[in-house]
Enzyme design. Structure first.
Site, mmCIF file in Angstrom:
data_model
loop_
_atom_site.group_PDB
_atom_site.id
_atom_site.type_symbol
_atom_site.label_atom_id
_atom_site.label_comp_id
_atom_site.label_asym_id
_atom_site.label_seq_id
_atom_site.Cartn_x
_atom_site.Cartn_y
_atom_site.Cartn_z
ATOM 1 N N SER A 267 0.836 -1.199 0.000
ATOM 2 C CA SER A 267 0.000 0.000 0.000
ATOM 3 C C SER A 267 0.867 1.244 0.000
ATOM 4 O O SER A 267 2.004 1.228 0.481
ATOM 5 C CB SER A 267 -0.886 0.000 1.246
ATOM 6 O OG SER A 267 -0.069 0.088 2.395
ATOM 7 N N LYS A 268 0.312 2.316 -0.554
ATOM 8 C CA LYS A 268 1.061 3.577 -0.594
ATOM 9 C C LYS A 268 1.386 4.035 0.821
ATOM 10 O O LYS A 268 2.455 4.553 1.083
ATOM 11 C CB LYS A 268 0.241 4.649 -1.312
ATOM 12 C CG LYS A 268 0.247 4.415 -2.812
ATOM 13 C CD LYS A 268 0.066 5.718 -3.600
ATOM 14 C CE LYS A 268 0.256 5.440 -5.086
ATOM 15 N NZ LYS A 268 -0.816 5.846 -5.931
ATOM 16 N N ARG A 269 0.415 3.806 1.713
ATOM 17 C CA ARG A 269 0.587 4.290 3.080
ATOM 18 C C ARG A 269 1.744 3.557 3.763
ATOM 19 O O ARG A 269 2.638 4.155 4.344
ATOM 20 C CB ARG A 269 -0.711 4.065 3.862
ATOM 21 C CG ARG A 269 -0.902 4.964 5.058
ATOM 22 C CD ARG A 269 -2.356 4.978 5.487
ATOM 23 N NE ARG A 269 -2.937 3.637 5.393
ATOM 24 C CZ ARG A 269 -3.022 2.782 6.412
ATOM 25 N NH1 ARG A 269 -2.604 3.120 7.593
ATOM 26 N NH2 ARG A 269 -3.549 1.586 6.246
ATOM 27 N N ALA A 271 4.119 1.939 2.358
ATOM 28 C CA ALA A 271 5.370 2.259 1.684
ATOM 29 C C ALA A 271 5.902 3.610 2.152
ATOM 30 O O ALA A 271 7.091 3.763 2.415
ATOM 31 C CB ALA A 271 5.151 2.264 0.178
ATOM 32 N N ALA A 272 4.989 4.572 2.271
ATOM 33 C CA ALA A 272 5.425 5.901 2.692
ATOM 34 C C ALA A 272 6.010 5.828 4.097
ATOM 35 O O ALA A 272 7.057 6.419 4.382
ATOM 36 C CB ALA A 272 4.250 6.871 2.636
#
Ligand code: GLU
Length: 504
Positions: A267-269, A271-272
């Site tokens: 997920s982008k979250r 990963a961020a």
């Protein structure tokens, strides 16, 4: 498999322009590209931009430049054009309307005038323990406001009046849909969970399902290769293919890319939070080489059937086959990506490495205190000294920053350990002797240092370590004397005197 033009392989990458190209999307594009190339087929890029609410400006450009960065070029697409265009769904609206009308005329679809509130009321009315969220389907459609229920003139009147409506597929209940997926084998779904899906939305735009099916058919797509998250859409698509009387393309659903540690889809979250590069743009900005990103992504789910791990785009194209793609989720391991990058960076020719590093060198050292930019031979020496110790081309500019700028600070731990009471004095003498020497190269620099150490009865390390600190600011790096030769006598002497002054 015949080789007639009717069965010529045609695949598509069909991103929605909703943001930056994700590495999962790039992997999908790559597998499609490999497959097309390995079978002498055509790779189509189709932009699925019918969801106006999620549209992001410049996303299409971002997708195209991401593909170009790794060296893949669509044969047909929004920029390339082609026989089956336009390749942007927003420009194909008339076609979808035509096909939707065909389904209505043939009794496979109908107009529905219900408001969202009315649908909610229906849901509440039918909700039960066994079925907490009833759908608009064969069970409930008879109670709703649609063209299956209303008299023909009433439907006509509403349409002419401009009432809002959607077009829904009339899905038959109680069947099973079974198909063979190239990666997952035989897949079977019951149709009873499938609602009367919306085909045309109230804004006149088609849904993903309708547009996707029409375009895959219309663009003569033979194989749909995409992420596993789309597997559950297949039954809906097959119902549509049946309603149209079309043969569905062959399917291959690629394993999901999972968060490191294997918990859930990347997920982008997540990963961020972990600082992982998950868009192509982030990979570029972090300094990854396109070859490394491609190689890393290709092996996320595909086994080339050989032990080695380094493959060029062309080699992968040659070796690719869908039956070597595994079904299980694959983990995004950034250490592996870094390893690939290191392999490529170390394998580059020195000139190639310099070319890749140029962007970073110019960015970081355009106001360099050491004028190395005009001296290509020296640049090459720096690159070959650094190459065995770096994993990124940008490290040449970052880790090797001391080749271009005088150190702005000295590594504190190293100073604590290596800068002794006599360091200032020893280094001053060393600087004097360097300056006085008639010639200056690595050998000379070393001979002068060793002679001084011997004279003072000190180990050479007693001078080498503080000199390294003085010259580079850091404790590690390539051979000190080679480094000094590249920097030149004046720079070395200047830096040594500066350190003596600062560190005392
Ligand atoms: N537009 C969909 C996406 O964004 C395409 C899915 C498919 O390949 O059918 O991934």
């Amino acid at each position: 498999m015949t080789t007639s033009s009717a069965s010529k392989v045609r695949v598509r990458f069909a991103p929605s322009p909703t943001g930056s190209l994700h590495i999962g999307g790039l992997r999908t594009a790559l597998f499609n590209y490999f497959f097309a190339r390995s079978r002498g087929g055509t790779f189509v890029l189709r932009i699925e931009d019918t969801d106006q609410t999620r549209f992001v400006r410049d996303a299409e450009r971002n997708i195209l430049s991401g593909l170009a960065w790794v060296g893949i070029r669509p044969d047909e697409g929004s920029r390339e054009g082609g026989e089956f265009g336009p390749y942007r769904q927003s420009q194909r609206q008339a076609l979808y309307a035509l096909y939707a009308q065909q389904l209505i005329d043939e009794g496979h679809a109908y107009y529905a005038f219900d408001t969202l509130d009315e649908i909610d009321v229906m849901r509440e009315r039918h909700a039960s323990e066994g079925d907490p969220s009833p759908q608009y389907d064969a069970v409930t459609r008879g109670e709703m406001t649609n063209s299956l229920v209303l008299p023909g003139e009433e439907v006509q009147r509403r349409l002419e009046r401009g009432d809002e409506y959607v077009i829904r597929l009339k899905a038959d209940p109680g069947g099973r849909i079974t198909f063979r997926d190239h990666i997952r084998g035989r897949v079977s779904f019951s149709t009873s969970g499938i609602d009367d899906q919306v085909l045309i939305k109230s804004d006149g735009m088609p849904t993903y399902h309708l547009a996707n099916v029409i375009d895959d058919h219309d663009m003569r797509i033979t194989h749909v290769i995409r992420g596993e998250e789309w597997l559950s859409s297949v039954p809906k698509h097959i119902l549509l293919y049946r309603a149209f009387g079309w043969e569905p393309p062959e399917m291959a659903h690629m394993p999901l890319i999972m968060n490191p540690g294997g918990k859930g889809k990347l997920s982008k979250r997540h990963a961020a939070a972990q600082g992982l590069p998950v868009t192509v743009e982030q990979c570029r900005q972090a300094g990854y080489e396109p070859e490394a990103v491609v190689n890393f992504l290709a092996l996320l789910g595909w086994h080339p059937g050989e032990d080695r791990e380094l493959f060029t785009l062309d080699e992968m194209t040659e070796l690719f086959s869908l039956d070597r793609v595994s079904g299980g989720g694959v983990q995004f391991d950034v250490r592996k990506l870094n390893w690939f990058n290191q392999q490529y960076v170390r394998g580059f020719s020195v000139d190639e490495l310099l070319e890749r590093a140029e962007f970073w060198l110019r960015g970081l050292h355009s106001a360099s205190t050491v004028d190395l930019f005009k001296d290509e031979a020296r640049q090459r020496r720096i690159a070959s000294l650094m190459q065995p110790r770096i994993a990124f081309a940008k490290d040449l500019a970052e880790t090797g920053g001391y080749f271009f700028e005088d150190p702005a600070a000295y590594d504190e731990t190293a100073v604590g350990k290596r800068w002794k009471e006599d360091s200032a004095e020893l280094l001053s003498v060393y600087a004097d002797r360097l300056e006085a020497a008639s010639a200056f190269d690595a050998e000379q620099a070393e001979a002068i240092l060793r002679a001084l150490a011997e004279e003072r009865g000190a180990g050479a390390g007693r001078i080498i370590h503080p000199v390294r600190l003085a010259v580079s600011g850091v404790p590690g790096g390539p051979s000190l004397f080679e480094m000094m030769e590249v920097l030149g006598k004046d720079v070395c002497a200047r830096r040594i005197r500066k350190a003596v002054e600062v560190l005392g």
